[in-house]
Design a protein around this motif. Structure first.
Motif, PDB file in Angstrom:
ATOM      1  N   ALA A  22       0.952  -1.247  -0.047  1.00  0.00           N
ATOM      2  CA  ALA A  22       0.013   0.014   0.211  1.00  0.00           C
ATOM      3  C   ALA A  22       0.857   1.239   0.037  1.00  0.00           C
ATOM      4  O   ALA A  22       1.770   1.149   0.700  1.00  0.00           O
ATOM      5  N   ASP A  72      -3.645  -1.779  -8.417  1.00  0.00           N
ATOM      6  CA  ASP A  72      -4.820  -1.161  -8.378  1.00  0.00           C
ATOM      7  C   ASP A  72      -4.755   0.381  -8.146  1.00  0.00           C
ATOM      8  O   ASP A  72      -4.524   0.575  -6.884  1.00  0.00           O
ATOM      9  N   LYS A  75      -6.870   1.966  -5.435  1.00  0.00           N
ATOM     10  CA  LYS A  75      -6.587   1.545  -3.958  1.00  0.00           C
ATOM     11  C   LYS A  75      -5.130   1.946  -3.644  1.00  0.00           C
ATOM     12  O   LYS A  75      -4.501   1.659  -2.384  1.00  0.00           O
ATOM     13  N   ASN A  76      -4.180   2.491  -4.659  1.00  0.00           N
ATOM     14  CA  ASN A  76      -2.956   2.835  -4.111  1.00  0.00           C
ATOM     15  C   ASN A  76      -2.125   1.614  -3.949  1.00  0.00           C
ATOM     16  O   ASN A  76      -1.320   1.623  -2.924  1.00  0.00           O
ATOM     17  N   THR A  77      -2.432   0.624  -4.254  1.00  0.00           N
ATOM     18  CA  THR A  77      -1.848  -0.670  -4.007  1.00  0.00           C
ATOM     19  C   THR A  77      -1.264  -1.564  -5.193  1.00  0.00           C
ATOM     20  O   THR A  77      -1.869  -1.589  -6.197  1.00  0.00           O
TER      21      THR A  77
END
Length: 123
Positions: A22, A72, A75-77
């Motif tokens: 993350a 993603d 989702k900053n992931t």
């Protein structure tokens, strides 16, 4: 950008595991991302890379066909799906951001690093 990797653990050979990384900040989608790993007594090595959009990926020969990197941006992931794990995959896995080079497999091409998550694969 700050990175927080998670999802490591102890698994048996042949099992699967998904790592997550993350990122903080609102510019995640502009960063090319990578996963590296470091086994005890060895240098940190490249595992996988993904472009900003996710359209382009790159893998080390040792994980090609078994690992999948994805992201993603909403989702900053960034993720690393690891299948058919082997004992030699045992290492601390690090996510990295901001690849600035053209090779994309060198540690010094990534200015931002997470703290790492330990993956142990038993035989």
């Amino acid at each position: 950008v700050q990175l927080q990797a998670s999802g490591g653990g102890l698994v048996q050979a042949g099992d699967s595991l998904r790592l997550s990384c993350a990122a903080s900040g609102r510019t995640f989608s502009t960063y090319r991302m990578g996963w590296f790993r470091q086994a005890p007594g060895k240098e940190r090595e490249f595992v996988a890379h993904i472009s900003t959009s996710g359209a382009r990926t790159l893998y080390a020969d040792s994980v090609e066909g078994r690992f999948t990197i994805s992201r993603d941006n909403a989702k900053n992931t960034v993720y690393l799906q690891m299948n058919s794990l082997k004992p030699e995959d045992t290492a601390i896995y690090y996510c990295a951001a901001g690849a600035i080079g053209a090779v994309l497999m060198r540690v010094d091409e990534y200015p931002y690093w997470g703290q790492g998550t330990l993956v142990t694969v038993s035989s």
